[in-house]
Design an enzyme around this catalytic site. Structure first.
Site, PDB file in Angstrom:
ATOM      1  N   GLU A   1       4.558  -6.080   1.482  1.00  0.00           N
ATOM      2  CA  GLU A   1       4.185  -6.517   0.128  1.00  0.00           C
ATOM      3  C   GLU A   1       3.934  -5.335  -0.797  1.00  0.00           C
ATOM      4  O   GLU A   1       2.822  -5.147  -1.281  1.00  0.00           O
ATOM      5  CB  GLU A   1       2.903  -7.360   0.205  1.00  0.00           C
ATOM      6  CG  GLU A   1       3.021  -8.555   1.127  1.00  0.00           C
ATOM      7  CD  GLU A   1       1.671  -9.162   1.496  1.00  0.00           C
ATOM      8  OE1 GLU A   1       1.636 -10.344   1.831  1.00  0.00           O
ATOM      9  OE2 GLU A   1       0.651  -8.433   1.446  1.00  0.00           O
ATOM     10  N   PRO A   2       4.932  -4.523  -1.061  1.00  0.00           N
ATOM     11  CA  PRO A   2       4.708  -3.388  -1.963  1.00  0.00           C
ATOM     12  C   PRO A   2       4.538  -3.846  -3.405  1.00  0.00           C
ATOM     13  O   PRO A   2       5.255  -4.739  -3.869  1.00  0.00           O
ATOM     14  CB  PRO A   2       5.998  -2.564  -1.804  1.00  0.00           C
ATOM     15  CG  PRO A   2       7.029  -3.557  -1.374  1.00  0.00           C
ATOM     16  CD  PRO A   2       6.327  -4.633  -0.596  1.00  0.00           C
ATOM     17  N   GLY A   3       3.599  -3.269  -4.084  1.00  0.00           N
ATOM     18  CA  GLY A   3       3.414  -3.543  -5.510  1.00  0.00           C
ATOM     19  C   GLY A   3       3.606  -2.257  -6.288  1.00  0.00           C
ATOM     20  O   GLY A   3       4.613  -2.042  -6.960  1.00  0.00           O
TER      21      GLY A   3
ATOM     22  N   CYS B   1     -16.415   2.766 -26.339  1.00  0.00           N
ATOM     23  CA  CYS B   1     -17.801   3.232 -26.410  1.00  0.00           C
ATOM     24  C   CYS B   1     -18.362   3.477 -25.013  1.00  0.00           C
ATOM     25  O   CYS B   1     -19.318   2.820 -24.599  1.00  0.00           O
ATOM     26  CB  CYS B   1     -18.643   2.214 -27.156  1.00  0.00           C
ATOM     27  SG  CYS B   1     -17.977   1.850 -28.775  1.00  0.00           S
ATOM     28  N   GLU B   2     -17.742   4.376 -24.296  1.00  0.00           N
ATOM     29  CA  GLU B   2     -18.161   4.751 -22.941  1.00  0.00           C
ATOM     30  C   GLU B   2     -17.778   6.205 -22.760  1.00  0.00           C
ATOM     31  O   GLU B   2     -16.627   6.559 -23.013  1.00  0.00           O
ATOM     32  CB  GLU B   2     -17.350   3.970 -21.886  1.00  0.00           C
ATOM     33  CG  GLU B   2     -17.703   2.530 -21.687  1.00  0.00           C
ATOM     34  CD  GLU B   2     -18.959   2.332 -20.869  1.00  0.00           C
ATOM     35  OE1 GLU B   2     -19.305   3.229 -20.075  1.00  0.00           O
ATOM     36  OE2 GLU B   2     -19.599   1.295 -21.058  1.00  0.00           O
TER      37      GLU B   2
ATOM     38  N   TYR C   1      -1.176  -1.729 -11.986  1.00  0.00           N
ATOM     39  CA  TYR C   1      -2.649  -1.759 -12.113  1.00  0.00           C
ATOM     40  C   TYR C   1      -3.159  -1.164 -13.422  1.00  0.00           C
ATOM     41  O   TYR C   1      -4.267  -0.653 -13.475  1.00  0.00           O
ATOM     42  CB  TYR C   1      -3.315  -1.086 -10.904  1.00  0.00           C
ATOM     43  CG  TYR C   1      -2.850  -1.703  -9.606  1.00  0.00           C
ATOM     44  CD1 TYR C   1      -3.208  -3.012  -9.276  1.00  0.00           C
ATOM     45  CD2 TYR C   1      -2.010  -1.006  -8.741  1.00  0.00           C
ATOM     46  CE1 TYR C   1      -2.750  -3.600  -8.110  1.00  0.00           C
ATOM     47  CE2 TYR C   1      -1.552  -1.596  -7.563  1.00  0.00           C
ATOM     48  CZ  TYR C   1      -1.920  -2.889  -7.264  1.00  0.00           C
ATOM     49  OH  TYR C   1      -1.462  -3.478  -6.122  1.00  0.00           O
TER      50      TYR C   1
ATOM     51  N   ARG D   1      -8.043   2.823 -14.316  1.00  0.00           N
ATOM     52  CA  ARG D   1      -8.006   3.464 -12.992  1.00  0.00           C
ATOM     53  C   ARG D   1      -8.689   4.828 -12.956  1.00  0.00           C
ATOM     54  O   ARG D   1      -9.263   5.200 -11.952  1.00  0.00           O
ATOM     55  CB  ARG D   1      -6.570   3.569 -12.486  1.00  0.00           C
ATOM     56  CG  ARG D   1      -5.962   2.197 -12.165  1.00  0.00           C
ATOM     57  CD  ARG D   1      -4.617   2.297 -11.444  1.00  0.00           C
ATOM     58  NE  ARG D   1      -4.748   2.899 -10.133  1.00  0.00           N
ATOM     59  CZ  ARG D   1      -4.450   4.150  -9.843  1.00  0.00           C
ATOM     60  NH1 ARG D   1      -3.971   4.974 -10.784  1.00  0.00           N
ATOM     61  NH2 ARG D   1      -4.617   4.627  -8.626  1.00  0.00           N
TER      62      ARG D   1
ATOM     63  N   TYR E   1     -11.410   4.670 -10.241  1.00  0.00           N
ATOM     64  CA  TYR E   1     -11.079   5.342  -8.981  1.00  0.00           C
ATOM     65  C   TYR E   1     -10.997   6.854  -9.126  1.00  0.00           C
ATOM     66  O   TYR E   1     -10.531   7.524  -8.213  1.00  0.00           O
ATOM     67  CB  TYR E   1      -9.717   4.885  -8.446  1.00  0.00           C
ATOM     68  CG  TYR E   1      -9.478   3.418  -8.365  1.00  0.00           C
ATOM     69  CD1 TYR E   1     -10.286   2.599  -7.561  1.00  0.00           C
ATOM     70  CD2 TYR E   1      -8.422   2.829  -9.050  1.00  0.00           C
ATOM     71  CE1 TYR E   1     -10.041   1.241  -7.472  1.00  0.00           C
ATOM     72  CE2 TYR E   1      -8.175   1.471  -8.959  1.00  0.00           C
ATOM     73  CZ  TYR E   1      -8.989   0.692  -8.171  1.00  0.00           C
ATOM     74  OH  TYR E   1      -8.736  -0.647  -8.082  1.00  0.00           O
TER      75      TYR E   1
ATOM     76  N   GLY F   1       0.787  -1.226   0.000  1.00  0.00           N
ATOM     77  CA  GLY F   1       0.000   0.000   0.000  1.00  0.00           C
ATOM     78  C   GLY F   1       0.819   1.276   0.000  1.00  0.00           C
ATOM     79  O   GLY F   1       0.254   2.375   0.032  1.00  0.00           O
TER      80      GLY F   1
END
Ligand SMILES: *Cc1c(COP(=O)(O)O)cnc(C)c1O
Length: 436
Positions: free
Chosen positions: A286-288, A361-362, A391, A330, A334, A244
């Site tokens: 656990e860094p991503g 198409c959005e 991500y 994202r 988000y 995180g």
């Protein structure tokens, strides 16, 4: 925001890992993820150095972005890999990651996934529900092995960038509640089982965390649980505080760097354990995003540039690129913010406020909601979006049947394909009705 050493060359083009983005776009097509190998390795190594290897393990969170090359780099830099599905496990195994360096997560691991993890010699399985205790025990017994487990505890801390919220209970699908005693009950049960080896506690409080405050509350609460378990004769050998750690997506973002975060968290745990008269457990993180996020950029080609009249004589310019929500969900998901720049040249034209959008198409298919780009932006220009290593490709879809972009590693001016671009043939290969 940009990979280490990113710069403009004499022709004004953006260079990443020694590679001119125009050359990469020509050779591999757009959209393209261009990932700077040296940047990834440096960030992985920074975590390895920030935390004392004698007392802390670092697992790279595969879900941020995984392919065999990334898994190998992470292991070469001294990290383990945290996987959360059979698919992520398969990629890590295909990369040759030693089983003991793997940690398996997930709130609904199937028996098949548990079996394959144990067959690979997985180092840790994180228990996420009472029923999983029996599921893991059953598979381990059947295979004649012992499974080393952590228990994921929901500590009532929700972190989000500058703020965290501490609550008494948790309404979420992950983990076992500290407040209700669910975590305690499960640990007691595990401790009584021969086939399971209880190693410790796990907590993951959120993402894009900029300081140690949320980790502090989580660690204090976990040390409280360690004390209760200690009274029952159950020792917590490991404390995994999850991932995180945040990164900068825009210039206002100001996350604490790995070393400072490490020192803060380590001393919090040390002091809490000393106060509770408990031995200090081994730590894990656990860094991503903090490792792979800033390492890659997305290169898009500009298609249409369309001014739209708004109320009161205002105008918005929509800049459409050749990807969008299929390679970066994202912003839509988000409301994430990104930094974008004209990458194929420099321009002296006055900047214009525009919205960079995809070709799906959005109407929510936005890449960057408000961006300042040169007023002479035109078809064929290349745009680069910063910090898309985490991500983006891992959450990519084939919406509108857009083939997913390639991921190419850049190092010292050379490119290596990490994931090749999908083709329309790849898409049709799934459809038995397609004419062959
Ligand atoms: C998502 C996740 C991570 C990685 O989160 P980042 O924000 O990418 O560091 C680590 N651990 C767990 C359990 C996760 O769910």
């Amino acid at each position: 925001m940009w990979p280490l050493g990113a710069h403009r060359n004499g022709q004004g083009a953006l260079v990443v890992g020694g590679v001119d983005v125009r050359d990469a776009a020509r050779d591999f097509g757009t959209p393209l993820f261009l990932l700077d190998e040296a940047d990834f390795r440096a960030r992985a190594a920074a975590f390895r150095v920030a935390y004392d290897p004698g007392r802390t393990d670092i697992y790279y969170a595969a879900k941020a972005f995984l392919c065999t090359t990334i898994a190998r780099w992470a292991v070469e830099e001294g990290l383990g890999i945290d996987v959360a599905s059979g698919g992520e496990l398969a990629v890590a195994v295909a990369a040759g990651v030693p089983g003991e360096r793997l940690l398996l997560h997930g709130n609904n691991k199937s028996r098949g996934e548990i079996r394959r993890a144990l067959e690979s010699g997985v180092g840790r399985i994180v228990v996420d529900a009472p029923a999983e205790v029996d599921r893991i025990a059953e598979v381990a017994r059947d295979m004649g092995v012992r499974a080393s487990v952590l228990v994921r505890v929901t500590v009532g801390v929700e972190a989000h960038t500058h703020e965290f919220i501490a609550t008494a209970h948790e309404d979420q699908k992950f983990g076992l509640s500290l407040a209700s005693g669910a975590a305690y009950d499960v640990i007691l049960r595990i401790a009584g089982m021969d086939v399971l080896d209880f190693r410790g506690l796990h907590s993951h409080i959120g993402s894009q965390i900029f300081d140690a405050a949320g980790f502090e509350v989580a660690a204090m609460r976990l040390v409280g649980l360690m004390g209760e378990l200690h009274a029952e004769g159950i020792e917590v050998a490991e404390l995994n505080l999850g991932g995180g750690m945040g990164i900068a997506y825009v210039s206002d973002d100001d996350p604490l760097e790995a070393g400072a975060m490490a020192k803060a968290i380590e001393s919090i745990v040390d002091e809490a354990c000393a106060r509770a008269h408990l031995p200090v457990p081994r730590l894990a993180f656990e860094p991503g995003r903090a490792i792979v996020g800033p390492s890659a950029i997305t290169v898009y080609e500009v298609g249409t540039v369309k001014p739209v009249e708004l109320d009161h004589g205002h105008q918005r310019v929509y800049v459409s690129v050749d990807g969008g929500m299929s390679d970066n969900i994202r912003t839509a998901l988000y409301d994430a913010d990104y930094t974008v720049t004209l990458a194929s040249r420099v321009s002296t034209a006055a900047p214009m406020l525009c919205r960079v959008v995809g070709k799906h198409c959005e109407s929510g298919d936005v890449v960057v909601r408000d961006a300042w780009l040169p007023g002479d932006l035109r078809e064929g220009d290349l745009l680069a979006v910063a910090a898309t290593g985490a991500y983006c490709r891992s959450m990519a879809s084939q919406y509108n049947y857009l083939p997913r972009p390639a991921v190419v590693a850049a190092r010292d001016g050379n490119c290596t394909v990490m994931l090749r671009r999908e083709t329309e043939e790849d898409l049709l290969a799934l459809d038995p009705g397609a004419a062959v």
